[in-house]
Write a protein that holds these residues in place. Structure first.
Motif, mmCIF file in Angstrom:
data_model
loop_
_atom_site.group_PDB
_atom_site.id
_atom_site.type_symbol
_atom_site.label_atom_id
_atom_site.label_comp_id
_atom_site.label_asym_id
_atom_site.label_seq_id
_atom_site.Cartn_x
_atom_site.Cartn_y
_atom_site.Cartn_z
ATOM 1 N N MET A 197 0.833 -1.203 0.000
ATOM 2 C CA MET A 197 0.000 0.000 0.000
ATOM 3 C C MET A 197 0.869 1.254 0.000
ATOM 4 O O MET A 197 1.908 1.304 0.661
ATOM 5 C CB MET A 197 -0.902 0.037 1.237
ATOM 6 N N THR A 198 0.409 2.274 -0.706
ATOM 7 C CA THR A 198 1.038 3.587 -0.697
ATOM 8 C C THR A 198 0.044 4.589 -0.123
ATOM 9 O O THR A 198 -1.066 4.735 -0.656
ATOM 10 C CB THR A 198 1.445 4.022 -2.115
ATOM 11 N N MET A 199 0.442 5.253 0.962
ATOM 12 C CA MET A 199 -0.415 6.245 1.611
ATOM 13 C C MET A 199 0.347 7.566 1.651
ATOM 14 O O MET A 199 1.350 7.699 2.370
ATOM 15 C CB MET A 199 -0.777 5.796 3.029
ATOM 16 N N THR A 200 -0.127 8.545 0.880
ATOM 17 C CA THR A 200 0.600 9.802 0.726
ATOM 18 C C THR A 200 -0.362 10.980 0.706
ATOM 19 O O THR A 200 -1.412 10.936 0.059
ATOM 20 C CB THR A 200 1.408 9.798 -0.586
ATOM 21 N N GLY A 201 0.010 12.040 1.411
ATOM 22 C CA GLY A 201 -0.717 13.307 1.317
ATOM 23 C C GLY A 201 -2.091 13.306 1.940
ATOM 24 O O GLY A 201 -2.930 14.146 1.591
ATOM 25 N N ASN A 202 -2.369 12.387 2.870
ATOM 26 C CA ASN A 202 -3.675 12.341 3.518
ATOM 27 C C ASN A 202 -3.685 13.177 4.797
ATOM 28 O O ASN A 202 -2.674 13.308 5.474
ATOM 29 C CB ASN A 202 -4.026 10.893 3.872
ATOM 30 N N ARG A 203 -4.845 13.736 5.114
ATOM 31 C CA ARG A 203 -5.057 14.362 6.419
ATOM 32 C C ARG A 203 -5.940 13.408 7.222
ATOM 33 O O ARG A 203 -7.097 13.145 6.864
ATOM 34 C CB ARG A 203 -5.723 15.723 6.288
ATOM 35 N N ILE A 204 -5.374 12.887 8.317
ATOM 36 C CA ILE A 204 -6.030 11.852 9.111
ATOM 37 C C ILE A 204 -6.214 12.426 10.506
ATOM 38 O O ILE A 204 -5.245 12.602 11.249
ATOM 39 C CB ILE A 204 -5.176 10.572 9.122
ATOM 40 N N GLU A 205 -7.456 12.729 10.900
ATOM 41 C CA GLU A 205 -7.648 13.554 12.088
ATOM 42 C C GLU A 205 -8.874 13.143 12.901
ATOM 43 O O GLU A 205 -9.870 12.687 12.365
ATOM 44 C CB GLU A 205 -7.802 15.014 11.666
ATOM 45 N N TRP A 206 -8.766 13.262 14.209
ATOM 46 C CA TRP A 206 -9.891 13.128 15.133
ATOM 47 C C TRP A 206 -10.600 11.771 14.992
ATOM 48 O O TRP A 206 -11.823 11.682 15.110
ATOM 49 C CB TRP A 206 -10.885 14.287 14.969
ATOM 50 N N ASN A 207 -9.813 10.724 14.752
ATOM 51 C CA ASN A 207 -10.370 9.377 14.695
ATOM 52 C C ASN A 207 -10.189 8.698 16.049
ATOM 53 O O ASN A 207 -9.069 8.615 16.567
ATOM 54 C CB ASN A 207 -9.685 8.580 13.597
ATOM 55 N N GLN A 208 -11.275 8.195 16.620
ATOM 56 C CA GLN A 208 -11.232 7.691 17.981
ATOM 57 C C GLN A 208 -10.346 6.459 18.132
ATOM 58 O O GLN A 208 -9.741 6.254 19.184
ATOM 59 C CB GLN A 208 -12.645 7.361 18.470
ATOM 60 N N GLY A 209 -10.258 5.628 17.112
ATOM 61 C CA GLY A 209 -9.491 4.394 17.205
ATOM 62 C C GLY A 209 -8.068 4.491 16.700
ATOM 63 O O GLY A 209 -7.411 3.468 16.509
ATOM 64 N N GLY A 210 -7.564 5.696 16.486
ATOM 65 C CA GLY A 210 -6.198 5.881 16.005
ATOM 66 C C GLY A 210 -6.160 6.416 14.590
ATOM 67 O O GLY A 210 -7.169 6.459 13.882
ATOM 68 N N TYR A 226 -0.477 14.122 7.267
ATOM 69 C CA TYR A 226 -0.671 14.918 8.477
ATOM 70 C C TYR A 226 -1.674 14.164 9.348
ATOM 71 O O TYR A 226 -2.808 13.913 8.918
ATOM 72 C CB TYR A 226 -1.211 16.305 8.127
ATOM 73 N N ILE A 227 -1.251 13.795 10.554
ATOM 74 C CA ILE A 227 -2.082 12.968 11.431
ATOM 75 C C ILE A 227 -2.299 13.714 12.740
ATOM 76 O O ILE A 227 -1.352 13.994 13.471
ATOM 77 C CB ILE A 227 -1.442 11.591 11.671
ATOM 78 N N ASP A 228 -3.548 14.028 13.039
ATOM 79 C CA ASP A 228 -3.868 14.964 14.115
ATOM 80 C C ASP A 228 -4.912 14.385 15.074
ATOM 81 O O ASP A 228 -5.909 13.794 14.651
ATOM 82 C CB ASP A 228 -4.393 16.258 13.475
ATOM 83 N N ARG A 229 -4.693 14.536 16.342
ATOM 84 C CA ARG A 229 -5.631 14.267 17.450
ATOM 85 C C ARG A 229 -6.297 12.902 17.357
ATOM 86 O O ARG A 229 -7.526 12.764 17.352
ATOM 87 C CB ARG A 229 -6.683 15.374 17.532
ATOM 88 N N SER A 230 -5.451 11.895 17.329
ATOM 89 C CA SER A 230 -5.949 10.529 17.282
ATOM 90 C C SER A 230 -6.258 10.016 18.684
ATOM 91 O O SER A 230 -5.633 10.424 19.665
ATOM 92 C CB SER A 230 -4.893 9.606 16.654
ATOM 93 N N GLY A 231 -7.183 9.081 18.794
ATOM 94 C CA GLY A 231 -7.308 8.275 19.989
ATOM 95 C C GLY A 231 -6.284 7.167 19.904
ATOM 96 O O GLY A 231 -6.306 6.376 18.971
ATOM 97 N N GLY A 232 -5.355 7.089 20.853
ATOM 98 C CA GLY A 232 -4.244 6.151 20.718
ATOM 99 C C GLY A 232 -3.213 6.678 19.740
ATOM 100 O O GLY A 232 -3.140 7.871 19.449
ATOM 101 N N PRO A 233 -2.377 5.774 19.173
ATOM 102 C CA PRO A 233 -1.274 6.216 18.318
ATOM 103 C C PRO A 233 -1.735 6.783 16.979
ATOM 104 O O PRO A 233 -2.749 6.360 16.428
ATOM 105 C CB PRO A 233 -0.462 4.925 18.104
ATOM 106 N N ALA A 234 -0.931 7.696 16.459
ATOM 107 C CA ALA A 234 -1.139 8.154 15.088
ATOM 108 C C ALA A 234 -0.875 7.021 14.105
ATOM 109 O O ALA A 234 -1.614 6.831 13.145
ATOM 110 C CB ALA A 234 -0.232 9.333 14.791
#
Length: 363
Positions: A197-210, A226-234
């Motif tokens: 898998m290739t994961m690039t340029g995503n904004r991943i934010e405010w997800n309760q499970g990480g 950019y990974i912001d305010r996760s529940g648990g690890p980014a």
């Protein structure tokens, strides 16, 4: 007309008035499109639908005028709790979904927005394209591809679903330039066999499970997110069992902010930006991490910067943790095999932070 490449769903009886059941009209239009490998166009409107199955080599294309907080343009809205999903792309080889707003309304339990499931005797790549779509408010996962073989998800917003934003079991995917926001599970999760898998340029934010959760994963390139305010690890990688570690994972150039939101992180050991366990062949280089609170204030997090255990032939180097966490920049739980390099990860603690109180009943 026979052989027509573009078919307007309204010509097959769809109303788009938010009241009528348009399921049969969509299915009829898609079945007609399958005869010519054509595309069904969806004019602006709200179309109440149950499960719609896409045939191979068809397209479903609408007007992508949705926003962050609400849908817009061509809206497909789940009509009741009797459907396992809204769009079923099982066996829909070469399908395209583009420019739609899919709304689940949190109806029922475990209903996915877009779903691909098992197909007996599958011999070729699935190769669906999901682009410029907003997939929101489903009681299951926003996008559930399990199993899948070759796919792309680009420029979508997958948000406010009860399950994971994107859940994948499969191989050979591109997840590019998406918002994965406010889901009850992780932004992206793969717990089944998954690779390449290739994961690039995503904004991943405010997800309760990480932010990104990988179990038994291999051959991942996670770069420039950019990974912001996760529940648990980014980002968390772990093995599926004692004989199935995650391996060959490259994590480079990501910006990670205020992981481990306390209300969503009942396990103190998972209050970290990055957690790597039972992972072989890991490269984690050039990432930037910082502590933080909710937008309106509150408790700071995370407790730790990077937590590691049972690594092998792995490098964690040249990451920056300026005001990176509260307690310990690198928490090493041991159990490593040969060839593990952890060095040159400069940073500082937020020493003035109020002491965080962890309770086992936090949800």
């Amino acid at each position: 007309m026979p052989g027509e490449k573009k078919l307007d769903v309204k010509k097959f009886g769809a109303r788009g008035d938010g009241i009528s059941d348009d399921t049969a009209a969509f299915q009829k239009a898609l079945d007609a499109a399958a005869e010519s490998r054509g595309t069904v166009t969806v004019p602006d409107g709200t179309y109440l639908c149950g499960r719609i199955h896409m045939p191979p080599h068809t397209g479903l294309v609408g007007n992508a005028t949705w926003g962050y907080r609400e849908g817009g343009g061509s809206v497909l809205k789940l009509k009741d709790a009797s459907s396992p999903c809204l769009l079923d792309i099982t066996g829909a080889v070469g399908a395209t979904i583009n420019g739609l707003s899919l709304e689940g309304g949190r109806i029922g339990s475990g209903i996915h927005g877009i779903h691909a499931g098992p197909l007996e005797g599958k011999k070729e790549e699935d190769a669906p394209r999901i682009e410029r779509c907003r997939v929101s408010g489903f009681s299951g996962h926003g996008i559930n591809l399990d199993p899948i073989w070759c796919f792309s998800i680009r420029s979508c917003m997958v948000c406010f679903n009860a399950g994971h934003g994107i859940h994948v079991g499969g191989w050979d995917g591109f997840i590019l330039d998406n918002w994965l926001s406010g889901n009850g599970g992780a932004g992206y999760c793969s717990e089944k066999p998954n690779a390449s898998m290739t994961m690039t340029g995503n904004r991943i934010e405010w997800n309760q499970g990480g932010g990104i959760k990988l179990v038994g994963a291999c051959h991942y390139n996670i770069t420039g997110n950019y990974i912001d305010r996760s529940g648990g690890p980014a980002i968390r990688t772990s093995g599926r069992d004692a004989t199935s570690p995650s391996f060959t994972v490259s994590i480079c150039g990501n910006v990670i902010y205020r992981s481990g939101k306390p209300e969503w992180t009942p396990d103190r050991n998972l209050s970290a930006h990055l957690v790597f366990e039972e992972t072989h062949g890991l490269t984690c280089v050039g990432n930037t991490m910082c502590v933080g609170t909710d937008d309106g204030g509150g408790l700071l997090s995370p407790e730790y910067g990077i937590v590691i255990r049972a690594l092998k032939n792995s490098v964690i180097k040249d990451n920056t943790l300026h005001i990176g966490c509260l307690t310990e920049l690198i928490r090493d739980l041991g159990g490593h095999g040969e060839g593990v390099v952890v060095k040159d990860n400069p940073g500082s603690l937020y020493t003035d932070a109020p002491k965080m109180i962890w309770q086992s009943n936090l949800r």
